[in-house]
Every structure is written in structure tokens, then in C-alpha cells.
Write an enzyme that holds these catalytic residues in place. Structure first.
Site, PDB file in Angstrom:
ATOM      1  N   GLU A   1      23.083  32.554  51.531  1.00  0.00           N
ATOM      2  CA  GLU A   1      24.498  32.181  51.487  1.00  0.00           C
ATOM      3  C   GLU A   1      25.022  31.839  52.889  1.00  0.00           C
ATOM      4  OE1 GLU A   1      26.488  34.566  48.481  1.00  0.00           O
ATOM      5  OE2 GLU A   1      28.386  34.285  49.526  1.00  0.00           O
TER       6      GLU A   1
ATOM      7  N   LYS B   1      33.074  29.538  41.606  1.00  0.00           N
ATOM      8  CA  LYS B   1      34.180  30.415  41.191  1.00  0.00           C
ATOM      9  C   LYS B   1      35.328  29.557  40.648  1.00  0.00           C
ATOM     10  CE  LYS B   1      33.607  34.388  44.356  1.00  0.00           C
ATOM     11  NZ  LYS B   1      34.219  35.273  45.343  1.00  0.00           N
TER      12      LYS B   1
ATOM     13  N   HIS C   1      -0.519  40.826  43.432  1.00  0.00           N
ATOM     14  CA  HIS C   1      -1.179  40.443  42.182  1.00  0.00           C
ATOM     15  C   HIS C   1      -0.367  39.401  41.437  1.00  0.00           C
ATOM     16  CE1 HIS C   1      -4.182  43.630  42.658  1.00  0.00           C
ATOM     17  NE2 HIS C   1      -3.202  44.199  43.342  1.00  0.00           N
TER      18      HIS C   1
HETATM   19  O1  PA5 Z   1      29.238  37.041  50.682  1.00  0.00           O
HETATM   20  C1  PA5 Z   1      30.205  36.714  50.026  1.00  0.00           C
HETATM   21  O2  PA5 Z   1      31.293  36.462  50.540  1.00  0.00           O
HETATM   22  C2  PA5 Z   1      30.137  36.632  48.507  1.00  0.00           C
HETATM   23  O3  PA5 Z   1      28.862  36.819  48.011  1.00  0.00           O
HETATM   24  C3  PA5 Z   1      31.052  37.685  47.912  1.00  0.00           C
HETATM   25  O4  PA5 Z   1      30.643  38.954  48.306  1.00  0.00           O
HETATM   26  C4  PA5 Z   1      31.074  37.609  46.387  1.00  0.00           C
HETATM   27  O5  PA5 Z   1      31.352  36.308  45.962  1.00  0.00           O
HETATM   28  C5  PA5 Z   1      32.113  38.572  45.837  1.00  0.00           C
HETATM   29  O6  PA5 Z   1      33.373  38.285  46.399  1.00  0.00           O
HETATM   30  P1  PA5 Z   1      34.555  39.304  46.342  1.00  0.00           P
HETATM   31  O7  PA5 Z   1      34.234  40.482  47.183  1.00  0.00           O
HETATM   32  O8  PA5 Z   1      35.737  38.574  46.857  1.00  0.00           O
HETATM   33  O9  PA5 Z   1      34.720  39.690  44.902  1.00  0.00           O
END
Ligand code: PA5
Length: 476
Positions: free
Chosen positions: A302, A445, A331
């Protein structure tokens, strides 16, 4: 001796061995050279400086977490003590960065069968981290927990994530129906203090609340209340966890790449990416570290998977992170790693001393092909298999390096998490991208909001409705 003792801290430092990335070991075609390091001196120095200058600022607020949470830690410990007394289960409702850290640290530092232990041995509530909206999973959870004996922790920084907020709505409704006014005593909110809906809801409902600092993004949030509260509830020493992170922070202040494991691993991966190695495999040889690989995959994927660089040019960079488990995946996936395309870097995580020793029993004396195992321990076997995999990868000229933990404890896990966070920040700086945003995740989202009719997303809904319809000819 413990984390307050300098000699002990030194003995608990992680080691990074990158011999098997170098030309001397994997040959000219794949291996890196001293010249590669020299040619990239500027890239390395500039990444180090960018990260150093930005530490504690903007979205790098996470670098302060090992140092600035004294009062928060005290509050978390007091809250955890109370929860331990009153509840049998602690359920985290969250997803992505709000879930993967708690899962990873729980697996690393608690008994591997924590939830199955009898209460007298467990000495802490069971922990469940619910990071999906699969209806069967929610039903299954409700089948195994007694709501009266359960504390829930809804964790969402934005307070808007559909998955987490739908879980919250379901659970709060059940709590209110069963417990009336006492419902609020079964829910803790961890969220942004300044933005989003959850903070408003928490205030209206009178929920106990912990905050996620503005400069701490989801995937960098394990060392703030997101991760510290669940960890404290299950009995993990969170002060030691933070001390490990603080120790790694000190190590990462070195500009000398040979003394800074986060900088060197970032550079090794960066160089590999420049040479088309688009896959980063994380392979711990310890079940306790299995979910550290999941956590790393989110952090790396990410943070570095970005379409544009800091100047707005389309660059489409990033490495696909893959999780593997030693020896289990020897394996399964190792065949591909050794003989498939030359498109990977494999990071092995080794543990020097396991917390248990298991002897392999004597038997089958008449069958030497089996009895050679006798008199060894499982500890020797797992580490021999790890060395064997390193050897097999290296002789097949596959880039690999090893991070060794002297043992798995809260201090070394704090070091490891912080090292990966710093590595990610350095790698992002080398790639000249914004490491800390996630427009791709936001896209998904927003499309979900549009499909489910959230106000303000009408345009996205229209766009989606106007997208080409599916061709039945392509469905069989
Ligand atoms: O790293 C990130 O920002 C995302 O993976 C969020 O953690 C994830 O989308 C969840 O978001 P939130 O904490 O706003 O619910």
C-alpha cells in the site's frame, strides 16, 4: 536483565545478512556489486536525508510513537487491567492497518493457542480480530462469544470505513438490545480525535475513546493505541514493545548504510526493483512471525504501489509483496522461487532461540533414512531447513537476504516492526513517491459508498452505472 539494561538491548539487536544479494555469492548476472552501492550514493544519501528531515512531521508522526505516549500507555494499561478483570473476550472490529498489526503482534507474542488455553493458563481474555464483512464469519463469532462477557474495540481512523462501521452498527444494536444502558461499557472506540464520524458517535454514546494521531496512517499505527490496547489486554508488555522500536529508531539514525538495517534493506529492494524484480517475498521461519508477513505485505504494497511520483509523472512503481512461511512453503512455493522467473527478492526471517525446545524422539532404529532425525531437536530441524533453503536459493542465483531475531520477544518485535516502517519510508523516498497516501484504496472505498447509496457519492454512482455492461459471451 531486561530492556532497561544496555547490554541486554545490544544482545537483542536484529542482524541483517545480505551476502546472498552480492555478486560474490550469486554471480554476475544477478548479484549486486560494490559499484552499485557507489553509483547510488546520492540516491541513498538523499533518501536518508528526506526521511530524517521529515521524521515526526506530517504523515511521519509514527516515528514519535516510541517516545511520546507516556500518559497514553498509562491509560491503556489501566483500561486493560479493568478489561482483564471483567471480560472473557476482547474483539477488535477493524480492517487493514486497524487489524493487521494487532493480529501480527498477538501471534508473535502470545501463546500460539492462546484462545484455546483454559482460562487459568490464559490469564487474559481471548482475542478476536474481525477484519472482514463475511456474514458467515460474523455469525460464527456471535456463536462462540458471550456478549455479556465481551469487550469490543471499534478501530477506524477515518471513522468512515464501511466494513468497520457496519460491524459497529451490528454489534452496538445487539449490545443495546441485550444490555440496554450498559451497552456503552462494552465498546471502546479508537479513532481520529479531529475527523470522521466515529468520534461524533463515541461522544454521543459516551464511549471510552483512544485516539489515533493525525500523522499516523493506518498501516503505521500498530505502535499507537490501535495495537497497544489489544496487546495490553492479552498481557503483552507494551512498554518493552515501544522500547524495542525506540532502540531501532536509534540504530536508524546512522547515515552509514552498513550500520542502518532499514536503509540497507530499502536500498537492496530498490536496486532489485530497478532490475525488474517486482516481487518481494517475506518468509519467516517461525509460526509466531507468520502474520508479521501479512502486516508487512500491507505496509509494503500500500505504501509503494503508486501510479505517480512526487512531481506528478506516471511511474507505476511498487513490488508485489508475497507472504510465505518456512518451512511450510518449502513444500509449496519454493519450487517457483528457485526455478521460476528471476523476478523476486526473498527476505527470510530467522529466529536464533525459540521459546520452546522439542526433542525428536528415538525410534525406527532399523531404518537409517528415518533414524538420522533422532537426537536432533525440532529447533535444529527448522533452522537447518532454513539454511538449506538459503543455500538452494543462492545456488540457483536467487536474490535473498536474512534478518535474524535473537529470540521473539516484545523488544525484538518492536525493533522489527519499526525497522520495516523505516525501510518502507526510505524505499518510498528512493522511488520519489508519496509513501503515506493510498488513493487506490480510497477508490475502492468510494465505489462501495456509491453502490450502497451514500450521500455525496451520486457522481461516482452515475459513472459506475455508465460503465460498459458485462458481455455475457465472456461468461461461461
Ligand atoms: O493503511 C491504511 O491507511 C489503510 O489500510 C487503512 O488502515 C484501512 O483502509 C482502514 O482505514 P480506517 O482506519 O480509516 O478504517
Amino acid at each position: 536483565m531486561g530492556y532497561k539494561d544496555a547490554q541486554w538491548r545490544k544482545s537483542m539487536e536484529l542482524k541483517l545478512d545480505y551476502n546472498n544479494m552480492m555478486v560474490d555469492y550469486i554471480g554476475e548476472e544477478q548479484g549486486f556489486t560494490a559499484k552499485d552501492f557507489a553509483d547510488n550514493k546520492k540516491v541513498i544519501a538523499s533518501a536518508f536525508n528526506t526521511v530524517s528531515e521529515n521524521k515526526g512531521k506530517g504523515m511521519m508522526g509514527w516515528t514519535e510513537l516510541p517516545f511520546n505516549q507516556k500518559d497514553i500507555v498509562a491509560d491503556i494499561l489501566a483500561t486493560a487491567k479493568d478489561i482483564k478483570k471483567k471480560f472473557d473476550n476482547f474483539v477488535v472490529l477493524g480492517i487493514g492497518g486497524s487489524a493487521l498489526g494487532p493480529i501480527a503482534v498477538f501471534q508473535a507474542l502470545c501463546h500460539l493457542r492462546h484462545n484455546e488455553l483454559p482460562k487459568s493458563k490464559r490469564k487474559a481474555p481471548k482475542l478476536y480480530v474481525e477484519d472482514n464483512v463475511d456474514p458467515e464469519r460474523m455469525t460464527a463469532l456471535l456463536d462462540v462469544i458471550d456478549i455479556n462477557k465481551t469487550m469490543f474495540n471499534v478501530v477506524t481512523k477515518s471513522g468512515a470505513t464501511s466494513e468497520t462501521m457496519s460491524q459497529y452498527l451490528i454489534i452496538m444494536d445487539i449490545l443495546k438490545k441485550k444490555l440496554g444502558d450498559k451497552a456503552k461499557d462494552h465498546m471502546i472506540a479508537t479513532t481520529s480525535e479531529s475527523k470522521g464520524n466515529l468520534i461524533k458517535i463515541a461522544k454521543e454514546e459516551g464511549l471510552k475513546t483512544f485516539y489515533i494521531p493525525d500523522g499516523v496512517g493506518g498501516r503505521f499505527s500498530e505502535l499507537c493505541p490501535v495495537g497497544l490496547l489489544p496487546a495490553a489486554v492479552v498481557g503483552i508488555d507494551i512498554k518493552q514493545l515501544l522500547a524495542g522500536a525506540a532502540h531501532m529508531d536509534k540504530i536508524c539514525r546512522s547515515k552509514d548504510i552498513k550500520k542502518n538495517p532499514a536503509l540497507i534493506s530499502a536500498f537492496l529492494e530498490y536496486l532489485a526493483m530497478q532490475r525488474g524484480k517486482n516481487i518481494s517475498v517475506m518468509m519467516p521461519y517461525a509460526d509466531s512471525l507468520k502474520y508479521i508477513a501479512d502486516w508487512y505485505c500491507q505496509l509494503w504494497g500500500e505504501s509503494l504501489g503508486k501510479a505517480v511520483d512526487n512531481e506528478g509523472n506516471y511511474v507505476y512503481v511498487g513490488q508485489t509483496p508475497v507472504k510465505a512461511l518456512g518451512v511450510t512453503d518449502q513444500h509449496s512455493q519454493v519450487q517457483l522461487y528457485r526455478e521460476g522467473p528471476f523476478d523476486k527478492v526473498i527476505t527470510i526471517i530467522a529466529v536464533e532461540n525459540f521459546r520452546s525446545t522439542v526433542n525428536i524422539s528415538k525410534g525406527c532404529e532399523n531404518i537409517p533414512d528415518v533414524s538420522f532425525l533422532c537426537d536432533h531437536t525440532m529447533n535444529e530441524l527448522i533452522n537447518a531447513e532454513r539454511e538449506a533453503t538459503e543455500y538452494a536459493l543462492t545456488t540457483a542465483k536467487r536474490l535473498n537476504y536474512t534478518i535474524t531475531l535473537p529470540e521473539v520477544n516484545a523488544f525484538t518485535i518492536g525493533e522489527l516492526l519499526y525497522m520495516f516502517e523505516m525501510e518502507t519510508a526510505y524505499a518510498g523516498a528512493m522511488l520519489n513517491i508519496n509513501t503515506f497516501n493510498q488513493p487506490g484504496v480510497e477508490g475502492g472505498k468510494n465505489a462501495t459508498y456509491a453502490l450502497l447509496g451514500r450521500r455525496g457519492y451520486e457522481e461516482t454512482k452515475k459513472e459506475m452505472d455508465n460503465a460498459p455492461k458485462k458481455n455475457p459471451d465472456y461468461i461461461c
